[in-house]
Design a protein around this motif. Structure first.
Motif, PDB file in Angstrom:
ATOM      1  N   ALA A 121       0.829  -1.201   0.000  1.00  0.00           N
ATOM      2  CA  ALA A 121       0.000   0.000   0.000  1.00  0.00           C
ATOM      3  C   ALA A 121       0.870   1.261   0.000  1.00  0.00           C
ATOM      4  N   ARG A 122       2.001   1.214   0.705  1.00  0.00           N
ATOM      5  CA  ARG A 122       2.892   2.383   0.763  1.00  0.00           C
ATOM      6  C   ARG A 122       3.474   2.686  -0.616  1.00  0.00           C
ATOM      7  N   ILE A 123       3.894   1.666  -1.342  1.00  0.00           N
ATOM      8  CA  ILE A 123       4.464   1.860  -2.679  1.00  0.00           C
ATOM      9  C   ILE A 123       3.390   2.411  -3.619  1.00  0.00           C
ATOM     10  N   GLU A 124       2.178   1.889  -3.536  1.00  0.00           N
ATOM     11  CA  GLU A 124       1.085   2.361  -4.395  1.00  0.00           C
ATOM     12  C   GLU A 124       0.777   3.831  -4.125  1.00  0.00           C
ATOM     13  N   ARG A 125       0.731   4.220  -2.857  1.00  0.00           N
ATOM     14  CA  ARG A 125       0.484   5.638  -2.520  1.00  0.00           C
ATOM     15  C   ARG A 125       1.597   6.526  -3.052  1.00  0.00           C
ATOM     16  N   THR A 126       2.838   6.085  -2.877  1.00  0.00           N
ATOM     17  CA  THR A 126       3.971   6.880  -3.344  1.00  0.00           C
ATOM     18  C   THR A 126       3.975   6.986  -4.864  1.00  0.00           C
ATOM     19  N   LEU A 127       3.629   5.913  -5.553  1.00  0.00           N
ATOM     20  CA  LEU A 127       3.532   5.965  -7.016  1.00  0.00           C
ATOM     21  C   LEU A 127       2.523   7.023  -7.452  1.00  0.00           C
ATOM     22  N   SER A 128       1.355   7.019  -6.849  1.00  0.00           N
ATOM     23  CA  SER A 128       0.314   7.986  -7.215  1.00  0.00           C
ATOM     24  C   SER A 128       0.742   9.412  -6.922  1.00  0.00           C
ATOM     25  N   THR A 129       1.337   9.639  -5.772  1.00  0.00           N
ATOM     26  CA  THR A 129       1.803  10.975  -5.394  1.00  0.00           C
ATOM     27  C   THR A 129       2.910  11.449  -6.326  1.00  0.00           C
ATOM     28  N   THR A 130       3.847  10.582  -6.618  1.00  0.00           N
ATOM     29  CA  THR A 130       4.968  10.938  -7.483  1.00  0.00           C
ATOM     30  C   THR A 130       4.495  11.176  -8.912  1.00  0.00           C
ATOM     31  N   ALA A 131       3.503  10.425  -9.365  1.00  0.00           N
ATOM     32  CA  ALA A 131       2.965  10.630 -10.714  1.00  0.00           C
ATOM     33  C   ALA A 131       2.407  12.037 -10.872  1.00  0.00           C
ATOM     34  N   VAL A 132       1.758  12.548  -9.842  1.00  0.00           N
ATOM     35  CA  VAL A 132       1.229  13.920  -9.893  1.00  0.00           C
ATOM     36  C   VAL A 132       2.383  14.909 -10.043  1.00  0.00           C
ATOM     37  N   LEU A 133       3.468  14.688  -9.328  1.00  0.00           N
ATOM     38  CA  LEU A 133       4.624  15.584  -9.397  1.00  0.00           C
ATOM     39  C   LEU A 133       5.295  15.536 -10.765  1.00  0.00           C
ATOM     40  N   ILE A 161      -2.815   5.594 -11.591  1.00  0.00           N
ATOM     41  CA  ILE A 161      -1.967   4.452 -11.245  1.00  0.00           C
ATOM     42  C   ILE A 161      -2.884   3.335 -10.749  1.00  0.00           C
ATOM     43  N   HIS A 162      -2.779   2.155 -11.349  1.00  0.00           N
ATOM     44  CA  HIS A 162      -3.641   1.041 -10.957  1.00  0.00           C
ATOM     45  C   HIS A 162      -2.927  -0.287 -11.218  1.00  0.00           C
ATOM     46  N   SER A 163      -3.549  -1.356 -10.788  1.00  0.00           N
ATOM     47  CA  SER A 163      -3.002  -2.710 -10.949  1.00  0.00           C
ATOM     48  C   SER A 163      -1.556  -2.793 -10.458  1.00  0.00           C
ATOM     49  N   VAL A 164      -1.318  -2.206  -9.288  1.00  0.00           N
ATOM     50  CA  VAL A 164       0.030  -2.223  -8.704  1.00  0.00           C
ATOM     51  C   VAL A 164       0.268  -3.589  -8.069  1.00  0.00           C
ATOM     52  N   ARG A 165       1.422  -4.131  -8.374  1.00  0.00           N
ATOM     53  CA  ARG A 165       1.810  -5.422  -7.794  1.00  0.00           C
ATOM     54  C   ARG A 165       3.226  -5.282  -7.263  1.00  0.00           C
ATOM     55  N   VAL A 166       3.423  -5.640  -6.018  1.00  0.00           N
ATOM     56  CA  VAL A 166       4.744  -5.578  -5.394  1.00  0.00           C
ATOM     57  C   VAL A 166       5.077  -6.976  -4.887  1.00  0.00           C
ATOM     58  N   ARG A 167       6.218  -7.480  -5.333  1.00  0.00           N
ATOM     59  CA  ARG A 167       6.693  -8.793  -4.865  1.00  0.00           C
ATOM     60  C   ARG A 167       8.029  -8.602  -4.169  1.00  0.00           C
ATOM     61  N   ARG A 168       8.175  -9.229  -3.035  1.00  0.00           N
ATOM     62  CA  ARG A 168       9.431  -9.172  -2.288  1.00  0.00           C
ATOM     63  C   ARG A 168      10.293 -10.375  -2.679  1.00  0.00           C
ATOM     64  N   THR A 169      11.544 -10.092  -3.017  1.00  0.00           N
ATOM     65  CA  THR A 169      12.515 -11.151  -3.286  1.00  0.00           C
ATOM     66  C   THR A 169      13.673 -10.958  -2.320  1.00  0.00           C
ATOM     67  N   VAL A 170      14.599 -11.887  -2.303  1.00  0.00           N
ATOM     68  CA  VAL A 170      15.757 -11.746  -1.421  1.00  0.00           C
ATOM     69  C   VAL A 170      16.621 -10.559  -1.836  1.00  0.00           C
ATOM     70  N   ASP A 171      16.545 -10.139  -3.095  1.00  0.00           N
ATOM     71  CA  ASP A 171      17.354  -9.025  -3.598  1.00  0.00           C
ATOM     72  C   ASP A 171      16.659  -7.671  -3.517  1.00  0.00           C
ATOM     73  N   GLY A 172      15.350  -7.663  -3.285  1.00  0.00           N
ATOM     74  CA  GLY A 172      14.608  -6.401  -3.213  1.00  0.00           C
ATOM     75  C   GLY A 172      13.200  -6.560  -3.754  1.00  0.00           C
ATOM     76  N   LEU A 173      12.531  -5.429  -3.914  1.00  0.00           N
ATOM     77  CA  LEU A 173      11.149  -5.426  -4.368  1.00  0.00           C
ATOM     78  C   LEU A 173      11.064  -5.363  -5.893  1.00  0.00           C
TER      79      LEU A 173
END
Length: 82
Positions: free
Chosen positions: A1-13, A20-32
């Motif tokens: 949810a934090r990444i999705e909010r930041t994406l939307s806010t940054t898109a406005v800037l 911004i929609h259909s956001v998918r965040v997957r965690r791996t051992v190397d990062g998101l």
């Protein structure tokens, strides 16, 4: 949810990128791994759209170093899959 909010806010800037929609965040051992869809004015050139999406992604990676890869899928406003 934090990444999705930041994406939307940054898109406005960044401008030109919206819905911004259909956001998918997957965690791996190397990062998101982040994928998302966004909309843009269909009168914009492909080059212009890519410049704005690239800027959005650069800002997201700068603000969130835990993002390993971020991929946006730009769709023109009014575009519908059938």
């Amino acid at each position: 949810a934090r990444i999705e909010r930041t994406l939307s806010t940054t898109a406005v800037l960044v401008g030109e990128v919206s819905d911004i929609h259909s956001v998918r965040v997957r965690r791996t051992v190397d990062g998101l791994l982040v994928t998302y869809h966004c909309r843009f004015d269909p009168s914009l050139s492909v080059s212009n759209v890519h410049s704005h999406v690239d800027e959005l992604e650069r800002r997201m990676r700068a603000d969130h170093p835990e993002i390993l890869r971020i991929t946006g899928h730009a769709e023109p406003i009014g575009f519908r899959l059938h």
